[in-house]
Design a protein around this motif. Structure first.
Motif, short mmCIF file in Angstrom:
data_model
loop_
_atom_site.label_atom_id
_atom_site.label_comp_id
_atom_site.label_asym_id
_atom_site.label_seq_id
_atom_site.Cartn_x
_atom_site.Cartn_y
_atom_site.Cartn_z
N ALA A 53 49.13 86.30 52.39
CA ALA A 53 48.59 86.37 53.66
C ALA A 53 48.67 87.10 54.75
CB ALA A 53 49.80 84.98 54.43
N LEU B 256 52.29 88.04 56.15
CA LEU B 256 53.25 86.94 57.15
C LEU B 256 54.47 87.64 56.89
CD1 LEU B 256 52.14 83.09 56.74
CD2 LEU B 256 52.06 84.34 58.62
N PRO C 10 48.84 89.03 59.32
CA PRO C 10 47.85 87.86 59.02
C PRO C 10 46.19 87.78 59.63
CG PRO C 10 49.83 86.91 60.56
CD PRO C 10 49.59 88.56 60.22
N ARG D 69 41.84 85.88 55.43
CA ARG D 69 43.00 85.24 53.99
C ARG D 69 43.29 84.03 54.99
NH1 ARG D 69 46.37 89.23 54.40
NH2 ARG D 69 45.49 90.15 56.32
N LEU E 38 44.96 80.28 54.74
CA LEU E 38 46.27 79.39 54.24
C LEU E 38 46.41 78.41 54.33
CD1 LEU E 38 49.38 79.89 52.51
CD2 LEU E 38 50.07 80.86 55.16
N LEU F 46 49.54 75.51 53.14
CA LEU F 46 50.68 74.95 52.84
C LEU F 46 50.79 73.94 52.07
CD1 LEU F 46 52.15 76.54 55.94
CD2 LEU F 46 52.28 77.12 53.77
N SER G 221 52.70 71.60 53.15
CA SER G 221 52.71 70.27 54.41
C SER G 221 51.43 70.09 54.77
CB SER G 221 54.03 71.03 55.22
OG SER G 221 53.55 72.16 56.16
N ALA H 8 50.45 71.42 57.71
CA ALA H 8 50.56 71.77 58.75
C ALA H 8 49.31 72.48 60.25
CB ALA H 8 51.31 72.74 58.43
N VAL H 9 48.34 70.31 60.25
CA VAL H 9 47.16 70.93 60.59
C VAL H 9 48.20 70.57 62.27
CG1 VAL H 9 45.82 69.47 59.05
CG2 VAL H 9 47.74 68.18 60.47
N ARG I 63 39.75 73.63 57.42
CA ARG I 63 40.16 74.29 58.40
C ARG I 63 40.12 76.10 58.03
NH1 ARG I 63 46.03 72.98 61.22
NH2 ARG I 63 46.08 74.50 59.15
N ALA I 64 40.38 76.41 57.17
CA ALA I 64 41.10 77.20 56.97
C ALA I 64 39.66 78.04 56.14
CB ALA I 64 41.96 77.69 55.74
N ASP J 233 55.62 76.55 27.37
CA ASP J 233 55.99 77.24 26.86
C ASP J 233 56.49 78.76 27.58
OD1 ASP J 233 56.88 75.07 25.20
OD2 ASP J 233 55.33 76.48 23.64
N ARG K 167 58.87 78.07 30.61
CA ARG K 167 59.84 77.83 30.60
C ARG K 167 60.58 78.75 29.41
NH1 ARG K 167 63.62 74.38 30.24
NH2 ARG K 167 62.15 72.96 31.00
N LEU L 165 53.37 75.59 61.92
CA LEU L 165 52.47 75.79 62.56
C LEU L 165 51.97 76.96 62.84
CD1 LEU L 165 50.45 73.23 63.12
CD2 LEU L 165 51.80 72.74 64.06
N THR M 106 47.05 82.50 60.71
CA THR M 106 46.15 83.50 59.45
C THR M 106 44.88 82.46 59.66
OG1 THR M 106 46.73 81.20 58.85
CG2 THR M 106 48.49 82.88 57.83
N LEU M 107 44.68 82.08 60.74
CA LEU M 107 43.61 81.15 61.60
C LEU M 107 42.55 82.45 62.49
CD1 LEU M 107 43.96 77.87 61.50
CD2 LEU M 107 42.63 78.92 59.80
#
Lengths: 257, 296
Positions: free
Chosen positions: A55, A57, A75, A79, A81, A83, A85, A87-88, A148-149, A247, A250, B196, B202-203
């Motif tokens: 990315a 970052l 960034p 590309r 990204l 996540l 969460s 992250a909106v 959004r991406a 496997d 692991r 955020l 990245t945007l």
């Protein structure tokens, strides 16, 4: 197929108690345009580090990352990204979240609206266009983040455990969803997950990372049909592939606990 | 794999198992369950609307009633505690003569200048402190220290530096609130999740765009809240500032009333001060709630 994204001898070290501890070493990876590649590995295998390097970052300590032959220096919207969460932007409506990247570009309003409408429709969010993120479910929020991406027309869509926080049913809905969106948009997807079943179901290729330090342990091209329904997860071919990858994960996860 | 094999022995002979935790330890004493609490005492549980209204009314009515009874019974000398009626009369009299409006406006104007100036300085600096580690390193230790110097103690200095006009009063409010606001605004800005910020890059957002289109909108409700909380401090300081040297203002009026033991007048002014403060607080709260409608 041409190599779109190339990682050449990429390594990343983090300083810890005065020493440089490697999180990733010697990553050589070549990802073809319009492919769907999943990276699996136990926690501590540097999956997320790998993604933030691609990315832009974070910068690699060694090696280089090329996108279309050009080195990745930071960034950018080529590309995208997503996540775990999501992250909106909580103060923006669904529609304005999707429009964020386009608002930064000099394109006229009508064009922007046309594009946003297409991505809202594609991700099934048209009815929710005026809703605020707090009114959405976890799955809907991830759709917003993905739309959004995608609206920025990324060359690669980077997904970092995007469905990790969702319940099993929603997760399967989202797996079908991302397969469809991938084909409809013609983008390239690089996804990180710890869920082997998910990786085998979604990817054309699964890259297994070993832990401590993170390195490529296996790179498996999946011989599964391109059209995949959830039912495929119960077929012997699928179960065998899944067992093989599990496997591997692991075996290369020696430092359990 | 080896661990799994050991757990499931193939033969029929059961191996010697170590004692379970239950067998190893004696039984723990069990406490009697606390039982369902009444509605009033349940922790963090919404109350029925009627009970809530009742409690709110009582919180105003009971002290007022005590005051009425004390005033009417003559238990306390009116010189110390005037009756509500007397306070009302004094208030109406001051309002009619026009001095109440003049004084109130003088006080409010000082707040607008002093606190307004403080906010205008504190918000940009606070945003910088919350966004850039460099600004934080440079400003936080100083403002953290200056915040603990009592503003009222600056009054003599300010009189020496700035004379006896409006400036020392405005400066006192400024000094007394600016550092608190800076630190609280910085805190609000630091609440913005790093994810955020990263996703915004990245945007395609540049640094300035991240600041203006991501960090500021996210932090805005918190910033307004900081401004609201510290407004109470400004309101307290203005009265202190007026006690020292001024021609007009609510604080000055209290000082004059004290000279003539007009406790009824003092009470009336205190009520006016309280009302203006509460009104401003409510207005800022409404603003915050409107701006922060998106807050989950």
């Amino acid at each position: 197929m041409t190599g779109l994204l190339e990682l050449v001898g990429v390594g990343r070290e983090f300083p810890r108690r005065g020493r440089a501890v490697p999180a990733l070493t010697d990553i050589d990876l070549r990802i073809a345009r319009t492919s769907f590649v999943c990276v699996v590995g136990a926690s501590g295998s540097g999956k997320s580090t790998l993604l933030s390097l691609v990315a832009g970052l974070d910068r690699p300590s060694s090696g280089e990352i090329l996108l279309d032959g050009n080195p990745v220096l930071g960034p950018g919207p080529d590309r995208g990204l997503v996540l775990q969460s999501g992250a909106v932007y909580p103060w923006r409506t669904v529609e304005r979240n999707v429009a964020f990247g386009l608002e930064l570009l000099r394109i006229d309003r009508a064009e922007r609206a046309r594009r946003v409408a297409w991505y809202l429709e594609e991700t099934g969010l048209t009815a929710l266009r005026s809703a605020l993120p707090k009114q959405l479910s976890g799955g809907q929020r991830q759709r917003v983040a993905i739309a959004r991406a995608l609206a920025c027309e990324p060359d690669v869509l980077l997904l970092d455990e995007p469905f990790g926080a969702l319940d099993v049913q929603t997760k399967e809905d989202m797996q079908l969803f991302i397969r469809r969106v991938w084909r409809d948009t013609g983008t390239t997807v690089l996804m990180v997950t710890h869920d082997v079943e998910e990786a085998v179901f979604l990817g054309q290729r699964v890259v297994v990372l070993a832990s401590d330090p993170g390195r490529i342990a296996a790179d498996i091209t999946l011989e599964l049909p391109e059209e995949r329904e959830l039912a495929i997860k119960r077929t012997p071919e699928f179960l065998e592939l899944r067992a093989r990858v599990e496997d591997l994960v692991r075996t290369f996860h020696q430092h359990a606990g | 794999m080896a661990g799994l094999a050991k757990a499931r022995p193939a033969g029929g002979v059961a191996p010697e198992r170590p004692p379970t935790a239950r067998q190893l330890f004696g039984a723990l004493p069990r406490r009697r369950p606390s039982g369902p609490p009444g509605t009033l005492l349940a922790l963090r549980t919404p109350l029925p609307g009627r009970i809530r209204t009742l409690l709110v009314l009582a919180s105003v009515a009971v002290p007022l009633l005590v005051w009425l009874v004390l005033g009417a019974s003559g238990a306390v000398e009116p010189r110390f505690l005037p009756a509500p009626g007397a306070v009302w009369t004094a208030g109406v009299e001051m309002a009619r003569s026009g001095e109440l409006v003049t004084d109130a406006w003088a006080t409010v104007r000082r707040i607008l200048y002093g606190y307004g100036l403080g906010v205008a300085v504190a918000v940009p600096l606070g945003v910088a402190m919350g966004s850039f580690t460099a600004a934080r390193s440079a400003l936080e230790p100083v403002s953290g220290l200056l915040r603990y110097l009592p503003a009222a103690a600056f009054t003599p200095l300010l009189l020496i530096w700035l004379g006896i006009g409006e400036s020392p009063k405005i400066a006192l409010i400024f000094i007394g609130t600016v550092f608190f606001n800076m630190l609280m605004v910085a805190d609000a800005v630091r609440q913005v999740p790093l994810e955020l910020v990263n996703v915004s890059y990245t945007l395609g957002a540049r640094r300035g765009e991240v600041l203006g289109k991501v960090i500021l909108p996210y932090a805005l409700p918190g910033i307004v809240d900081a401004v609201r909380v510290n407004f109470a401090a400004a309101w307290g300081l203005v009265v202190v500032a007026e006690l020292v040297n001024s021609q007009e203002g609510l604080g000055k009026r209290i000082l004059l009333a004290q000279r003539f033991t007009q406790t009824d007048k003092i009470f009336a002014i205190l009520v006016v001060i309280g009302l203006i403060g509460v009104t401003a607080d409510v207005a800022l709260r409404i603003t915050r709630d409107r701006i922060g409608r998106w807050v989950p």
